[in-house]
Design a protein around this motif. Structure first.
Motif: not given
Length: 497
Positions: A413-415, A419-422, A484-492
């Motif tokens: 979750q932190v990762r 990534q969202c904050i970055t 599922r949480t490795r990388r946020p899908r920005l389309t989401d």
């Protein structure tokens, strides 16, 4: 002009940062450490207490220990070769968290005594305003709630609870260190994870221990043992060996997810556990009282080697009759019997589905998070919530486990949140917000899986809200959650500049 004898309120200028993190348990400290390692220095960690620790600071009752193996109950980036037992006691876990705060240099960012009262989002500025009960204010671009679910005690709805005046009455998560059980008559209400650790401690001290049980738990033997000095030295010299042990434990536990997602698997284990109960509990009436009548895994499975022996000690009584009310001198059950006691301990767990109830989180348009949830929390991947931009939850809805270590989930979750904050920083965005349709589709999938799981096999537990909806657990492998949480899908997400 100031009224004599009164002082004007202290006015403190708001502190402005990029990220505000709430809580200093595993979640909050992990977030702080990873922010710092990512080069984000503009953050604060808001802690209501005067020291770090979260759950492991709050729960100091006798016998408090973890039910996840020690080698797995630590950050992957900060193994601890000094664990003295296979399952760590509370004091060692708390000391570990203190060391992490110091080693990774995040203690200067912690604002102790900052009890968060509210957080409100300003759509125009894209900032969260976080207010403490003492009037302090923090303004942040992103807000991370790492306050966890095991910190708001659940007090039982029993008539007359406040009327008891014969002695002390307190919740297990608010243990009174001055309480001396020696020779006293003690009532312990509840038979959950905390209670089964407290019982063996009190049974050897109290003159009489009355254990009030609503439903028995499935209790399995705990494979605990001391970790000797030679092994600890070896782990310190060869970190790779400890990582290998950690990985082995992880995969052994991970496969147990099959039992929770496919109830028929755990059903096969029930006769084995019943034979274990029969071997440990000799009195037929007591054995019947301690044998569950629901599917194993539907409620939390507990681990203990000394719970059943403690219940068979002289002076220990297991009461299955429901409690009618608490009276000034003791506990009266529905059959009319009054058991006079010198102290009452409430081992009744936590308000898991209301873990944010003490904080008013208000998004754009005045939408309040607790009100929108109505006691049934829901999020996307347990981390982001539609309608609440730049907000990230750690150990949020449906990320609890019945089979593996929550530290693994926290790091995932932190990762994801980092990534969202970055993304916010690097793209110069004002807001990032998960789309409502994405969240709805995710939760529809989640609830469908939960409906086929052991948690939906007929019992009622703290995993469920008042309407029976499971908002607590993850229905599957943790490795799937990691994927599922490795990388946020920005389309989401909806991104706004």
């Amino acid at each position: 002009m100031t009224t004599a004898g009164r002082h004007p309120p202290i006015v403190v200028a708001p502190v402005e940062v990029e990220v505000a993190v709430v809580g200093t348990g595993f979640s909050g400290l992990c977030m702080a450490i990873k922010l710092k390692q990512a080069g984000i220095e503009s953050f604060v960690v808001l802690e209501k207490a005067e020291r770090v620790g979260g759950t492991w600071r709050e729960n100091t009752y006798p016998g408090a220990a973890c039910d996840v193996p020690s080698h797995l109950y630590s950050f992957s980036f900060e193994q601890n070769p000094t664990w003295t037992r296979a399952f760590s006691p509370q004091q060692e876990i708390l000391a570990y968290l203190e060391r992490c705060a110091d080693k990774y240099g995040v203690r200067p960012a912690i604002r102790f005594g900052f009890a968060v009262e509210s957080a409100s989002f300003d759509q125009d500025t894209g900032r969260w305003t976080v207010r403490a009960r003492d009037g302090r204010i923090v303004i942040a671009r992103a807000l991370v709630l790492g306050n966890g679910a095991l910190h708001v005690p659940a007090f039982p709805d029993i008539a007359g609870l406040d009327s008891f005046n014969k002695g002390k009455c307190f919740h297990s998560a608010r243990w009174d260190p001055s309480f001396d059980a020696r020779g006293k008559r003690v009532a312990l209400i509840g038979t959950g994870a905390s209670a089964i650790q407290i019982v063996p401690e009190l049974a050897g001290l109290a003159g009489k221990l009355h254990l009030f049980q609503r439903n028995p738990a499935w209790v399995l033997p705990k494979p605990d043992h001391a970790i000797g000095g030679r092994a600890r030295s070896l782990y310190a010299r060869l970190p790779a060996l400890q990582r290998l042990v950690r990985a082995s434990i992880y995969w052994q536990l991970e496969w147990r997810a099959l039992g929770f997602s496919k109830p028929q698997i755990l059903r096969l284990a029930e006769p084995v556990v019943r034979r274990y109960i029969a071997a440990k509990v000799h009195d037929p009436a007591l054995r019947a009282a301690l044998t569950p009548d629901y599917r194993m895994g539907c409620k939390r499975i507990l681990l203990s080697n000394d719970y059943y022996p403690a219940l068979q000690r002289p002076g220990v009584e297991v009461i299955t009759e429901g409690i009618a009310r608490i009276e000034p001198t003791g506990v009266r059950t529905r059959d009319g019997v009054l058991r006079e006691v010198d102290a009452i301990v409430l081992g009744t767990g936590f308000r898991v589905n209301e873990y944010l109830s003490s904080i008013h989180v208000t998004g754009p348009g005045g939408r309040e998070l607790n009100a929108s949830w109505q006691g049934n929390p829901a999020a996307h991947l347990g981390i982001t919530v539609a309608g609440f931009p730049n907000l990230f939850l750690l150990m949020g809805p449906n990320t609890g486990l019945g089979h593996n270590s929550m530290i693994f989930m926290i790091e995932a979750q932190v990762r994801y949140a980092l990534q969202c904050i970055t993304t916010l920083r690097e793209r110069g965005l004002k807001t990032i917000e998960v789309r409502a349709d994405i969240q709805e589709a995710f939760n529809a999938e989640l609830q469908a899986k939960l409906g086929r799981s052991v948690w939906a096999s007929g019992c009622h537990s703290w995993y469920q809200g008042d309407n029976g909806r499971n908002s607590a657990t993850w229905p599957g492998f943790t490795v799937d959650y990691w994927r599922r949480t490795r990388r946020p899908r920005l389309t989401d997400f909806t991104l706004r500049s």
